[in-house]
Design a protein around this motif. Structure first.
Motif, PDB file in Angstrom:
ATOM      1  N   THR A  95       1.144   4.421   4.035  1.00 49.04           N
ATOM      2  CA  THR A  95       2.398   3.802   3.598  1.00 49.04           C
ATOM      3  C   THR A  95       3.620   4.644   3.972  1.00 49.04           C
ATOM      4  O   THR A  95       4.722   4.102   4.137  1.00 49.04           O
ATOM      5  CB  THR A  95       2.395   3.582   2.077  1.00 49.04           C
ATOM      6  N   ALA A  96       3.441   5.951   4.112  1.00 54.74           N
ATOM      7  CA  ALA A  96       4.575   6.820   4.432  1.00 54.74           C
ATOM      8  C   ALA A  96       4.925   6.776   5.916  1.00 54.74           C
ATOM      9  O   ALA A  96       6.104   6.948   6.274  1.00 54.74           O
ATOM     10  CB  ALA A  96       4.260   8.264   4.021  1.00 54.74           C
ATOM     11  N   TYR A  97       3.947   6.558   6.773  1.00 57.67           N
ATOM     12  CA  TYR A  97       4.209   6.591   8.214  1.00 57.67           C
ATOM     13  C   TYR A  97       5.235   5.540   8.646  1.00 57.67           C
ATOM     14  O   TYR A  97       6.168   5.874   9.394  1.00 57.67           O
ATOM     15  CB  TYR A  97       2.910   6.433   8.998  1.00 57.67           C
ATOM     16  N   PRO A 177       7.009  11.006  -1.175  1.00 55.36           N
ATOM     17  CA  PRO A 177       8.012  11.804  -0.448  1.00 55.36           C
ATOM     18  C   PRO A 177       7.422  13.014   0.260  1.00 55.36           C
ATOM     19  O   PRO A 177       7.909  13.412   1.321  1.00 55.36           O
ATOM     20  CB  PRO A 177       8.989  12.234  -1.560  1.00 55.36           C
ATOM     21  N   PHE A 178       6.364  13.617  -0.310  1.00 50.61           N
ATOM     22  CA  PHE A 178       5.739  14.771   0.318  1.00 50.61           C
ATOM     23  C   PHE A 178       5.061  14.400   1.637  1.00 50.61           C
ATOM     24  O   PHE A 178       4.831  15.273   2.480  1.00 50.61           O
ATOM     25  CB  PHE A 178       4.704  15.395  -0.631  1.00 50.61           C
ATOM     26  N   ALA A 179       4.720  13.130   1.803  1.00 51.04           N
ATOM     27  CA  ALA A 179       4.119  12.670   3.058  1.00 51.04           C
ATOM     28  C   ALA A 179       5.170  12.185   4.039  1.00 51.04           C
ATOM     29  O   ALA A 179       5.041  12.378   5.253  1.00 51.04           O
ATOM     30  CB  ALA A 179       3.111  11.560   2.778  1.00 51.04           C
ATOM     31  N   ILE A 180       6.223  11.559   3.533  1.00 51.09           N
ATOM     32  CA  ILE A 180       7.256  11.009   4.417  1.00 51.09           C
ATOM     33  C   ILE A 180       7.979  12.111   5.175  1.00 51.09           C
ATOM     34  O   ILE A 180       8.187  12.021   6.394  1.00 51.09           O
ATOM     35  CB  ILE A 180       8.248  10.159   3.604  1.00 51.09           C
ATOM     36  N   LEU A 181       8.350  13.175   4.494  1.00 51.84           N
ATOM     37  CA  LEU A 181       9.191  14.201   5.111  1.00 51.84           C
ATOM     38  C   LEU A 181       8.486  14.953   6.243  1.00 51.84           C
ATOM     39  O   LEU A 181       9.084  15.136   7.318  1.00 51.84           O
ATOM     40  CB  LEU A 181       9.689  15.165   4.032  1.00 51.84           C
ATOM     41  N   PRO A 182       7.232  15.413   6.102  1.00 54.03           N
ATOM     42  CA  PRO A 182       6.583  16.076   7.246  1.00 54.03           C
ATOM     43  C   PRO A 182       6.400  15.154   8.451  1.00 54.03           C
ATOM     44  O   PRO A 182       6.568  15.585   9.601  1.00 54.03           O
ATOM     45  CB  PRO A 182       5.231  16.532   6.682  1.00 54.03           C
ATOM     46  N   ILE A 183       6.057  13.896   8.187  1.00 50.74           N
ATOM     47  CA  ILE A 183       5.887  12.952   9.292  1.00 50.74           C
ATOM     48  C   ILE A 183       7.224  12.694   9.974  1.00 50.74           C
ATOM     49  O   ILE A 183       7.305  12.607  11.209  1.00 50.74           O
ATOM     50  CB  ILE A 183       5.263  11.636   8.788  1.00 50.74           C
ATOM     51  N   PRO A 219       0.405  16.248  14.262  1.00 51.61           N
ATOM     52  CA  PRO A 219       0.596  17.449  13.433  1.00 51.61           C
ATOM     53  C   PRO A 219       1.308  17.158  12.121  1.00 51.61           C
ATOM     54  O   PRO A 219       0.946  17.706  11.080  1.00 51.61           O
ATOM     55  CB  PRO A 219       1.435  18.362  14.344  1.00 51.61           C
ATOM     56  N   GLY A 220       2.309  16.288  12.160  1.00 48.20           N
ATOM     57  CA  GLY A 220       2.991  15.909  10.927  1.00 48.20           C
ATOM     58  C   GLY A 220       2.102  15.104  10.001  1.00 48.20           C
ATOM     59  O   GLY A 220       2.157  15.259   8.782  1.00 48.20           O
ATOM     60  N   VAL A 221       1.266  14.244  10.574  1.00 47.53           N
ATOM     61  CA  VAL A 221       0.344  13.446   9.764  1.00 47.53           C
ATOM     62  C   VAL A 221      -0.668  14.356   9.074  1.00 47.53           C
ATOM     63  O   VAL A 221      -0.953  14.199   7.871  1.00 47.53           O
ATOM     64  CB  VAL A 221      -0.369  12.401  10.642  1.00 47.53           C
ATOM     65  N   LEU A 222      -1.215  15.316   9.821  1.00 47.29           N
ATOM     66  CA  LEU A 222      -2.177  16.242   9.228  1.00 47.29           C
ATOM     67  C   LEU A 222      -1.519  17.115   8.166  1.00 47.29           C
ATOM     68  O   LEU A 222      -2.115  17.398   7.123  1.00 47.29           O
ATOM     69  CB  LEU A 222      -2.803  17.105  10.316  1.00 47.29           C
ATOM     70  N   ALA A 223      -0.293  17.555   8.424  1.00 44.92           N
ATOM     71  CA  ALA A 223       0.429  18.347   7.424  1.00 44.92           C
ATOM     72  C   ALA A 223       0.675  17.529   6.160  1.00 44.92           C
ATOM     73  O   ALA A 223       0.501  18.031   5.039  1.00 44.92           O
ATOM     74  CB  ALA A 223       1.748  18.838   8.009  1.00 44.92           C
ATOM     75  N   ALA A 224       1.066  16.272   6.336  1.00 46.25           N
ATOM     76  CA  ALA A 224       1.291  15.410   5.174  1.00 46.25           C
ATOM     77  C   ALA A 224       0.000  15.197   4.396  1.00 46.25           C
ATOM     78  O   ALA A 224      -0.002  15.195   3.158  1.00 46.25           O
ATOM     79  CB  ALA A 224       1.862  14.069   5.632  1.00 46.25           C
ATOM     80  N   ALA A 225      -1.112  15.012   5.112  1.00 43.42           N
ATOM     81  CA  ALA A 225      -2.396  14.816   4.444  1.00 43.42           C
ATOM     82  C   ALA A 225      -2.780  16.031   3.608  1.00 43.42           C
ATOM     83  O   ALA A 225      -3.245  15.899   2.470  1.00 43.42           O
ATOM     84  CB  ALA A 225      -3.480  14.516   5.481  1.00 43.42           C
ATOM     85  N   LEU A 226      -2.567  17.215   4.153  1.00 40.67           N
ATOM     86  CA  LEU A 226      -2.889  18.430   3.400  1.00 40.67           C
ATOM     87  C   LEU A 226      -1.969  18.609   2.201  1.00 40.67           C
ATOM     88  O   LEU A 226      -2.407  18.995   1.117  1.00 40.67           O
ATOM     89  CB  LEU A 226      -2.800  19.651   4.323  1.00 40.67           C
TER      90      LEU A 226
END
Length: 296
Positions: A95-97, A177-183, A219-226
């Protein structure tokens, strides 16, 4: 003489730069050592202590870890926590992507406003947001009332609250928000010229997204997942408020050991076990990221 003076000037400049970097990094290093490393060392120390009713325990033993590894209850709860956190991570990233993609490429002058709205939930208490979802999902809550008014149901349903699904929805909303910002940061690093080149070569938008945008934003997706997965696996507030017995997560058991049970050594052993499981998963993700990077 001029060469010696130049060398001395360069050495002095290098020394001043080193001193400046050391002074700037000192507060962060101090916080890391005192508040993080010391806390981890204390938890590790407690994990090998025997519970005698005192705060720090007595003697050293591995009985706490034997109990954790030998009891099926803790294995079941850890696996359930991994499953719920995995679903939360998947729902949050999926949903964040689109939101991050819109902000990066299509928001235009509305980007600042939308970013403000994305971060707006941080202005309220986390407990207040969880309680709001409890009001929405309750037996006489907003969702059941809306379905009743639309004639979709004849009586309120009890399947919304106190279920694993309620925990997943609440955590996904809280950590969005923690997922939206890294992506978003990852998408903004993609040069527009690459997309223009893909278009010039005849790639349609969907193909350009699949071959250019998605791989470069991984890389942003993986960072958001973590960022989402690691804290949600230890969450105990949300399962206790909107989840039932089938939604009990390992964080709730750890909190009970440090609270009602007053067994800090066993709670520390549970914490160390969960931390090792998370470290293993993070290592696997990093390995997958490296393999993905090598292919691209």
């Amino acid at each position: 003489m001029s060469q010696m003076a130049t060398a001395a000037t360069e050495a002095e400049h290098s020394s001043s730069q080193l001193g400046f970097r050391a002074s700037m990094s000192a507060p962060g290093l101090l916080v890391t050592c005192v508040l993080i490393l010391f806390a981890l060392a204390l938890v590790l120390f407690l994990a090998f202590r025997a519970n005698d009713g005192s705060l720090m325990g007595s003697g050293f033993t591995v009985a706490n870890f034997i109990t954790v590894l030998g009891d099926d209850l803790y294995a079941t709860v850890i696996l359930r926590s991994l499953a719920i956190s995995g679903l939360v991570t998947l729902a949050t990233v999926v949903t964040a992507y689109p939101v991050a993609y819109f902000l990066a490429f299509h928001a235009g002058r509305w980007r600042a406003t939308i970013l403000f709205l994305v971060t707006l939930p941080f202005w309220t208490s986390y407990l207040l947001r969880v309680f709001a979802w409890k009001v929405v999902l309750a037996y006489n809550g907003v969702l059941n009332s809306a379905l009743l008014s639309l004639g979709a149901i004849s009586e309120p349903l009890m399947i919304f609250l106190n279920t694993p699904a309620a925990v997943v929805v609440t955590l996904a909303h809280a950590y969005a928000p923690f997922a939206i910002l890294p992506i978003l940061v990852s998408l903004q690093t993609i040069p527009p010229s690459l997309l223009e080149a893909a278009s010039d070569l005849g790639a349609r938008p969907l193909l350009a997204f699949r071959r250019v945008v998605l791989p470069m934003s991984m890389p942003g997706v993986l960072a958001a997942a973590l960022v989402v997965f690691v804290p949600t696996i230890g969450d105990y507030v949300t399962p206790s408020m909107v989840g039932g017995p089938a939604s009990t997560m390992i964080g709730s058991l750890i909190q009970a050991q440090f609270g009602k049970a007053n067994d800090w050594p066993f709670g520390a052993a549970l914490s160390i076990t969960v931390m090792l499981v998370i470290l293993l998963l993070v290592a696997l993700v990093r390995l997958a990221d490296r393999k993905f990077g090598s292919r691209t």
